[in-house]
Design an enzyme around this catalytic site. Structure first.
Site, PDB file in Angstrom:
ATOM      1  N   GLY A 168       0.831  -1.188   0.000  1.00 55.66           N
ATOM      2  CA  GLY A 168       0.000   0.000   0.000  1.00 55.66           C
ATOM      3  C   GLY A 168       0.865   1.236   0.000  1.00 55.66           C
ATOM      4  O   GLY A 168       2.073   1.178   0.239  1.00 55.66           O
ATOM      5  N   TYR A 169       0.225   2.372  -0.229  1.00 55.04           N
ATOM      6  CA  TYR A 169       0.941   3.639  -0.328  1.00 55.04           C
ATOM      7  C   TYR A 169       0.465   4.592   0.751  1.00 55.04           C
ATOM      8  O   TYR A 169      -0.736   4.793   0.933  1.00 55.04           O
ATOM      9  CB  TYR A 169       0.754   4.241  -1.728  1.00 55.04           C
ATOM     10  CG  TYR A 169       1.489   3.409  -2.740  1.00 55.04           C
ATOM     11  CD1 TYR A 169       2.813   3.695  -3.064  1.00 55.04           C
ATOM     12  CD2 TYR A 169       0.905   2.292  -3.313  1.00 55.04           C
ATOM     13  CE1 TYR A 169       3.514   2.901  -3.952  1.00 55.04           C
ATOM     14  CE2 TYR A 169       1.596   1.488  -4.194  1.00 55.04           C
ATOM     15  CZ  TYR A 169       2.901   1.795  -4.510  1.00 55.04           C
ATOM     16  OH  TYR A 169       3.613   0.997  -5.371  1.00 55.04           O
TER      17      TYR A 169
END
Length: 156
Positions: A28-29
């Site tokens: 994820g970011y």
């Protein structure tokens, strides 16, 4: 400064299947702006925090650090931009380099790309027969962009 020189390609066949067993990645970011990305990911029982700069040609700054798995899992579940990227990575040696084939799942189902890391942008390398069109310069294929514009929403 850490540097990553990477070229990315679409696949032109299934001959790569069976050449390596895949490893599950969940990533994820925390930030996915064009100028910098901050990524967290789990790879089996390990976790990493990666900071990347803007891509110029095929090169960008990259810094990666191992972090506690429990912390990464909490950040993926509670802080990361949605959707989370789920993929299986296959590492396939070929002609002195290692090709990483990423097969995506979830909202990016159907996308399969191959990447190769190089020592320099002008490094000569041999492509396997199953490697097709280069998409290194197409930002749609950046993992960080697959969060905001998933593959299953593209006009094909």
């Amino acid at each position: 400064m850490g540097k990553e020189i990477e070229r990315k390609f679409l696949l032109s066949g299934d001959e790569w299947r069976g050449l390596a067993s895949g490893t599950h990645y969940r990533q994820g970011y925390l930030n996915s702006t064009k100028e910098r990305t901050v990524r967290i990911r789990t790879i089996n029982d390990k976790a990493f925090l990666t900071v990347k700069g803007i891509t110029v040609s095929a090169t960008r700054a990259e810094y990666e650090y191992e972090i506690p798995l429990a912390d990464c899992t909490e950040m993926l579940d509670g802080l990361a931009e949605r959707p989370i990227i789920e993929k299986k990575r296959y590492k396939i040696p070929y002609a002195g380099l290692v090709w990483e084939v990423d097969e995506f799942f979830g909202v990016n189902e159907g996308l399969i790309v191959a990447e190769v890391e190089l020592q320099s942008e002008d490094q000569v390398f041999e492509k396997p027969v199953w490697v097709g069109e280069e998409v290194s310069g197409d930002p749609r294929y950046f993992n960080s962009n697959l969060v905001t514009h998933p593959y299953t929403t593209w006009e094909k």
